[in-house]
Design a protein around this motif. Structure first.
Motif, short mmCIF file in Angstrom:
data_model
loop_
_atom_site.label_atom_id
_atom_site.label_comp_id
_atom_site.label_asym_id
_atom_site.label_seq_id
_atom_site.Cartn_x
_atom_site.Cartn_y
_atom_site.Cartn_z
N ASN A 1 0.82 -1.22 0.00
CA ASN A 1 0.00 0.00 0.00
C ASN A 1 0.85 1.26 0.00
N TYR A 2 1.95 1.23 0.73
CA TYR A 2 2.82 2.40 0.79
C TYR A 2 3.54 2.62 -0.54
N ASP A 3 3.96 1.55 -1.16
CA ASP A 3 4.68 1.66 -2.42
C ASP A 3 3.80 2.18 -3.55
N PHE A 4 2.49 1.91 -3.45
CA PHE A 4 1.57 2.37 -4.49
C PHE A 4 0.74 3.56 -4.04
N ASP A 5 1.26 4.26 -3.01
CA ASP A 5 0.79 5.60 -2.62
C ASP A 5 -0.67 5.67 -2.23
N VAL A 6 -1.14 4.62 -1.51
CA VAL A 6 -2.50 4.67 -0.99
C VAL A 6 -2.54 4.52 0.53
N SER A 7 -1.39 4.44 1.17
CA SER A 7 -1.28 4.47 2.63
C SER A 7 -0.11 5.36 2.99
N PHE A 8 -0.24 6.03 4.14
CA PHE A 8 0.78 6.99 4.55
C PHE A 8 1.14 6.75 6.00
N THR A 9 2.43 6.86 6.29
CA THR A 9 2.92 6.66 7.65
C THR A 9 2.62 7.89 8.50
N PRO A 10 2.62 7.73 9.83
CA PRO A 10 2.44 8.90 10.71
C PRO A 10 3.47 9.98 10.44
N GLU A 11 4.69 9.57 10.10
CA GLU A 11 5.75 10.55 9.81
C GLU A 11 5.42 11.35 8.55
N GLN A 12 4.92 10.67 7.53
CA GLN A 12 4.53 11.36 6.30
C GLN A 12 3.40 12.35 6.56
N LEU A 13 2.41 11.93 7.34
CA LEU A 13 1.28 12.81 7.64
C LEU A 13 1.73 14.03 8.44
N LYS A 14 2.63 13.80 9.38
CA LYS A 14 3.11 14.90 10.22
C LYS A 14 3.91 15.91 9.42
N SER A 15 4.71 15.42 8.47
CA SER A 15 5.57 16.31 7.69
C SER A 15 4.86 16.88 6.47
N GLY A 16 3.68 16.35 6.16
CA GLY A 16 2.96 16.81 4.97
C GLY A 16 3.50 16.20 3.70
N ALA A 17 4.30 15.12 3.82
CA ALA A 17 4.92 14.51 2.65
C ALA A 17 4.06 13.38 2.10
N THR A 18 2.77 13.60 2.02
CA THR A 18 1.88 12.58 1.46
C THR A 18 1.82 12.75 -0.05
N LEU A 19 2.33 11.76 -0.76
CA LEU A 19 2.39 11.80 -2.22
C LEU A 19 1.14 11.14 -2.77
N TYR A 20 0.10 11.92 -3.02
CA TYR A 20 -1.15 11.36 -3.54
C TYR A 20 -1.44 11.91 -4.91
N ASN A 21 -1.98 11.02 -5.75
CA ASN A 21 -2.26 11.38 -7.14
C ASN A 21 -1.03 11.98 -7.81
N PHE A 22 0.09 11.29 -7.61
CA PHE A 22 1.36 11.67 -8.22
C PHE A 22 1.82 13.06 -7.77
N GLY A 23 1.54 13.35 -6.50
CA GLY A 23 2.00 14.61 -5.92
C GLY A 23 1.17 15.82 -6.27
#
Length: 245
Positions: A142-164
């Motif tokens: 799920n993480y590799d195909f950008d449909v799940s995000f870690t707490p660290e990603q959410l906190k930093s705003g580094a969620t890569l969704y819909n190709f950024g």
């Protein structure tokens, strides 16, 4: 809803034919887009992804079931949730009965979520679904195909969704990914879509688009605010008076 002009049958046919010309333009544009999609380059899948299924551990290659094409519906269901996402379930209700038709065209379709298999199985039974639904909870899929995000990603705003291109504030996101397996067993990632790219796969929405009210979502807090799990609608919403004799 704004009042509509009421005209003669002849005037309606004339207006409908003018609109038909625009529909044909759209159909032709959609066909060109589909051709362009099929011509996209592929990426070889190097990782050995493993999922939990009813029969035990299975690999990504196993999910093809001997066919050359695989469609994965990334169905939002985090490990600590008690239900799947209601919007993803709206999509799942739509593809539930199309699996044999896809299989007839050398294509397997499955759903994958991070929730443990026990939760997926219970919810699947509740909804009356029959499609294969696998758990990727112990894998990075799920993480590799950008449909799940870690707490660290959410906190930093580094969620890569819909190709950024789209900010996303939750741990789970919807998506579809497509894979191809050649005769040698090599697997390739050929396509993924997210956000409004999923719209074309929801038949219920497109039936609503044919009606005068359309999707009728204006003024809602968000477009799918009205959607419920299909066993949570009020009886008055889903039963027509003719069904009561």
């Amino acid at each position: 809803m704004q009042p509509h002009p009421v005209v003669s049958r002849e005037e309606w046919i004339a207006a409908r034919k003018a609109h038909l010309a625009h529909e044909k333009e759209y159909t032709q544009a959609r066909e060109r887009l589909s051709e362009e999609r099929r011509a996209l380059p592929w990426v070889r899948v190097e990782k050995n992804y493993v999922f939990d299924g009813p029969g035990g551990k299975v690999s990504l290659g196993d999910l093809f079931r001997g066919r050359s094409q695989l469609v994965v519906q990334h169905l939002m269901f985090a490990p600590d949730w008690n239900e799947a996402c209601k919007s993803c379930s709206f999509w799942a209700d739509g593809f539930e009965r199309m699996i044999p038709h896809l299989a007839a065209r050398d294509t397997t379709m499955v759903a994958i979520s991070r929730a443990p298999l026990q939760k997926l199985t219970a919810f699947k039974q509740r909804m009356g679904w029959t499609f294969d639904w696998l758990s990727s909870g112990a894998d990075e899929f799920n993480y590799d195909f950008d449909v799940s995000f870690t707490p660290e990603q959410l906190k930093s705003g580094a969620t890569l969704y819909n190709f950024g291109t789209t900010p996303f504030g939750g741990e789970e996101a919807p998506g579809i990914s497509v894979f191809y397996r050649d005769e040698a067993g090599n697997i390739f990632h050929t396509y993924s879509c997210y956000a409004r790219g999923l719209d074309m796969m929801n038949a219920a929405y497109h039936y609503l688009d044919l009606t005068p009210l359309g999707r009728h979502e204006e003024g809602l807090p968000y477009p799918m605010d009205w959607v419920r799990l299909r066993d949570q609608y009020q009886p008055s919403q889903v039963q027509a008076s003719c069904c009561h004799g």
